[in-house]
Design an enzyme around this catalytic site. Structure first.
Site, PDB file in Angstrom:
ATOM      1  CG  ASP A 257      12.691  -2.641   0.624  1.00  0.00           C
ATOM      2  OD1 ASP A 257      11.556  -3.082   0.344  1.00  0.00           O
ATOM      3  OD2 ASP A 257      13.362  -1.937  -0.140  1.00  0.00           O
TER       4      ASP A 257
ATOM      5  CE1 TYR B   8      -5.932  -5.460   0.131  1.00  0.00           C
ATOM      6  CE2 TYR B   8      -8.284  -5.917   0.064  1.00  0.00           C
ATOM      7  CZ  TYR B   8      -7.128  -5.710   0.788  1.00  0.00           C
ATOM      8  OH  TYR B   8      -7.163  -5.751   2.159  1.00  0.00           O
TER       9      TYR B   8
ATOM     10  CE  LYS C 155      -5.068  -8.639   4.080  1.00  0.00           C
ATOM     11  NZ  LYS C 155      -3.919  -7.876   4.593  1.00  0.00           N
TER      12      LYS C 155
END
Length: 299
Positions: free
Chosen positions: A84, A178, A182
């Site tokens: 996890d 995003y 990234k």
């Protein structure tokens, strides 16, 4: 769903190349490298030990390596534990179990990613947190806990599936959250490459020039039409394999585009990676305008 899950299967791969075995920790079973990441690792054919997997994600990669072995290309894999990436103890435990089971770690592939291509007003903070937790924090954390094991390896490599650090507005304006997450992975490449250079641990980024035929492309980006305009994941698998064969001290801190790097290493036939011959290839996000495709890249 719209997001990559935060729980990923920690997988240790043992690959034979003549008398050498490479122990690889990878995450993100259903992403760009994903199952075909197993292809990269099994290219070094040799070790025919029967693979064992636990759970769907690990089983996919394990099954891939088993199929490659049955075709004479070798490779084996074991799905070790659920990792996890939101919990540092889970990550540390999975990496420790990998090193204990295989006697060390030679390669780390940071492949897991979460994606939501939404503009700022539509991006919920829980989604922002998920993307940054999986992409940036997860990459930093997996790399951090693997460093002591990699430092003992003969030819240690870390690779991120992340883009070149091209700070163009067009890559950020349409989906800021995003893009930041990234690019956080790529900043880890930049920093860790310098930090770990004296230890001889290579840290590089690998990114596709075109879209890759994955579930994310089909379900989130463009459906079947975009899938047909994509390359197969094998191009990234082959590029990763070419990278892992190089001496770690000779190649670090690079932001590699798949086809250009393969061309550097002698590949000239890129038609083999097309999903559908004759369909124009769709460009991926984040490829700098200055990046020139190699000869024959779009043949």
């Amino acid at each position: 769903g719209e997001f990559a899950q935060t729980r990923f299967r920690a997988r240790a791969f043992r690959i034979g190349r003549h008398d050498q075995r490479l122990r690889t920790l990878g995450d993100g079973a259903r992403r760009k490298l994903g199952e075909n990441g197993g292809l990269a690792r099994s290219r070094c054919a040799g070790d025919q030990e029967r693979p064992v997997g636990h759970g769907r994600a690990g089983a996919e990669a394990v099954a891939c390596l088993k199929r490659r072995g049955e075709r004479g290309r070798g490779g084996s894999a074991t799905g070790l534990a659920t990792m996890d990436r939101s919990q540092h103890r889970s990550v540390a435990s999975a990496i420790a179990r990998t090193a204990e089971t295989f006697g060390g770690i030679d390669i780390v592939v940071n492949n897991a990613s979460a994606i939501a291509l939404t503009r700022t007003p539509e991006t919920e903070m829980k989604r922002f947190d998920l993307m940054h937790g999986v992409n940036t924090r997860g990459t930093y954390m997996v790399s951090k806990y693997a460093i002591p094991h990699l430092a003992k390896a003969e030819n240690p490599h870390i690779v991120m599936l992340s883009p070149p650090l091209d700070m163009a507005e067009k890559w950020f304006a349409p989906h800021l959250a995003y893009s930041i997450a990234k690019y956080g992975m790529s900043l880890c490449v930049l920093g860790l490459a310098g930090e770990l250079k004296r230890q001889g641990i290579a840290v590089n980024a690998l990114w596709p020039r075109t879209t890759i035929a994955t579930a994310a492309v089909q379900n989130l980006l463009g459906g079947e039409a975009l899938m047909q305009a994509s390359r197969t994941p094998e191009i990234l698998a082959d590029a990763a394999h070419a990278l892992f064969r190089l001496p770690a001290r000779a190649v670090t801190g690079r932001f590699l585009i798949d086809d250009s790097f393969l061309y550097e290493n002698g590949v000239t036939d890129f038609s083999q990676y097309r999903v559908t011959p004759g369909v124009p290839l769709a460009p991926d996000f984040f490829v700098p305008d200055a990046s020139t495709p190699p000869p024959g890249a779009f043949a």
